[in-house]
Design an enzyme around this catalytic site. Structure first.
Site, PDB file in Angstrom:
ATOM      1  N   ASP A 119       0.868  -1.186  -0.073  1.00  0.00           N
ATOM      2  CA  ASP A 119       0.095   0.097  -0.036  1.00  0.00           C
ATOM      3  C   ASP A 119       0.782   1.239  -0.075  1.00  0.00           C
ATOM      4  O   ASP A 119       0.350   2.270   0.153  1.00  0.00           O
ATOM      5  CB  ASP A 119      -0.895  -0.218   1.219  1.00  0.00           C
ATOM      6  CG  ASP A 119      -2.223  -0.978   1.154  1.00  0.00           C
ATOM      7  OD1 ASP A 119      -2.560  -1.037  -0.189  1.00  0.00           O
ATOM      8  OD2 ASP A 119      -2.441  -1.555   1.959  1.00  0.00           O
ATOM      9  N   ASP A 179      -6.256  -3.688  -6.272  1.00  0.00           N
ATOM     10  CA  ASP A 179      -6.132  -2.516  -5.774  1.00  0.00           C
ATOM     11  C   ASP A 179      -4.548  -2.054  -6.021  1.00  0.00           C
ATOM     12  O   ASP A 179      -4.261  -0.863  -6.025  1.00  0.00           O
ATOM     13  CB  ASP A 179      -6.489  -2.557  -4.389  1.00  0.00           C
ATOM     14  CG  ASP A 179      -7.329  -3.222  -3.981  1.00  0.00           C
ATOM     15  OD1 ASP A 179      -7.894  -4.298  -4.422  1.00  0.00           O
ATOM     16  OD2 ASP A 179      -8.249  -2.782  -2.788  1.00  0.00           O
TER      17      ASP A 179
HETATM   18  N1  GLY Z   1      -7.475  -1.077  -0.893  1.00  0.00           N
HETATM   19  C1  GLY Z   1      -8.405  -1.512   0.021  1.00  0.00           C
HETATM   20  C2  GLY Z   1      -9.834  -1.362  -0.407  1.00  0.00           C
HETATM   21  O1  GLY Z   1     -10.168  -0.656  -1.311  1.00  0.00           O
HETATM   22  O2  GLY Z   1     -10.720  -1.639   0.391  1.00  0.00           O
END
Ligand code: GLY
Length: 400
Positions: A119, A179
């Protein structure tokens, strides 16, 4: 009778003008609202911090008891609030926002060394990335380069991907979530800054493997692909935050659409443009897309229309549409129209009442319905991409 008719006409004329004006200046109106609401947010955050451990730095949502949920820098959402403040500075050119943005950005510097998560882009590019773009502070540049260096330690050469999660090792060997496309922007930035092609190759490899393995025939996306890092084979195709493994989790589709649009910007490779276009078609031709274009949390959620919406998916999609419209002249009008419709509907029906909701801008997002977590709540990333979409709309209009 005649005079009543005349009065009605006058009222209709002025109402029409007001609606037209509101649509015309949606960017100004929304930023004005954001400016007032975010001042409240800052004071709510500072108040909440007094009852928290010092590691809690950024607001994420409001908890069911009504308290502000603050997160530590390691949380994937920690960069959105600083990023939102940078967007306020960008729009207003007011140094008060700049100082606030600097303060909240500084809190998440330790993340540059955190190799335990993919992330990094969400955290560092939304905060330090915007900060560097707007100030050219060389310290921000160093922090971003270190962040990119740390992120590529998660690259698995045999599978050609960056590992996303380290948790649930009983379930997945090497999970990659859709993501993760969003985190590639940091790597393209690092390549542009240093000309070190390792960043570029890793980002492109990850994006191409994602096209190969994450998508179904209809261009909807799984959420999680599990890889065998020794052989590079795909072990599982799952959807963790959506309704079912074979369903289309709304925010996942949004991340993909935004991510491939960005990959096309950075590479010029038509494969990425075609992927972004195809995902967009999937989203906007889906029978369960509501008329106001604010998606339900999953396109296949079983109780539609009695399912929560996900405003965060809508804001990511709107922002991506404005960018995509730059690269696809044939469909540009349609893409901008959809994005405008999303912003108009968000501004009319989904904004928090002024002064309420701890200063969050938008209501009705869904974090993770299967975990019964953050359902129908404000979320910091919905607000971040909302302001980004508004800025993109403004830039398109002014031709910048
Ligand atoms: N990246 C985590 C979400 O979109 O919940």
């Amino acid at each position: 009778m005649q005079s009543k008719f005349l009065i009605l006409l006058v009222v209709l004329f002025f109402t029409g003008c007001a609606v037209h004006h509101q649509q015309e200046d949606i960017v100004g109106t929304d930023f004005d609202f954001a400016s007032r609401q975010l001042q409240i947010a800052v004071s709510e955050v500072e108040k909440a911090k007094q009852n928290e451990t010092p590691d809690k730095v950024s607001p994420r949502t409001i908890e069911s008891e009504g308290c502000l949920h603050l997160v530590p820098s390691r949380d994937w959402t920690s960069g959105f609030f600083p990023g939102t403040l940078w967007y306020m500075y960008e729009y207003t050119d007011n140094n008060q926002w700049k100082e606030l943005a600097k303060k909240y950005t500084a809190s998440i510097e330790p993340e540059k060394m955190n190799g335990n998560t993919h992330d990094m882009g969400f955290k560092m590019y939304c905060s330090f990335g915007n900060g560097y773009r707007l100030t050219k502070d060389q310290n921000y540049r160093d922090i971003l380069l270190q962040s990119a260096k740390t992120l590529i330690t998660r690259f698995k050469p045999k599978a050609g991907i960056i590992r996303s999660w380290d948790h649930n090792t009983d379930k997945w060997q090497c999970p990659v979530i859709i993501d993760n496309m969003m985190n590639l922007e940091l790597l393209f930035w690092a390549f542009n800054e240093t000309q070190d092609s390792v960043y570029y190759h890793i980002a492109v490899s990850h994006a191409k493997k994602t096209i190969e393995n994450h998508f179904r025939q209809d261009y909807s996306s799984y959420h999680v692909i599990d890889y065998d890092t020794i052989t590079g084979e795909v072990l599982k195709k799952n959807t963790h935050q959506g309704y079912a493994h074979e369903s289309a989790w709304a925010r996942g589709q949004a991340w993909g659409m935004y991510g491939f649009t960005m990959c096309y910007r950075e590479t010029g490779d038509p494969v990425f443009l075609e992927q972004a276009q195809a995902i967009t078609d999937f989203i906007f031709t889906h029978k369960n897309m509501p008329a106001d274009l604010i998606p339900y949390w999953d396109f296949d959620a079983p109780e539609i229309p009695d399912e929560p919406r996900d405003v965060s998916a809508a804001t990511v999609i709107a922002s991506a549409l404005y960018e995509l419209s730059l690269y696809d002249t044939l469909n540009a009008g349609k893409y901008r129209q959809w994005a405008d419709t999303i912003l108009t509907n968000l501004s009319r029906d989904y904004l928090s009442p002024l002064g309420e909701n701890k200063g969050f801008l938008l209501l009705h997002s869904t974090g993770s319905k299967p975990m019964n977590s953050e359902v129908d709540v404000p979320l910091s990333y919905a607000d971040y991409y909302f302001l980004e979409a508004l800025l993109r709309k403004q830039k398109l209009k002014s031709g910048k």
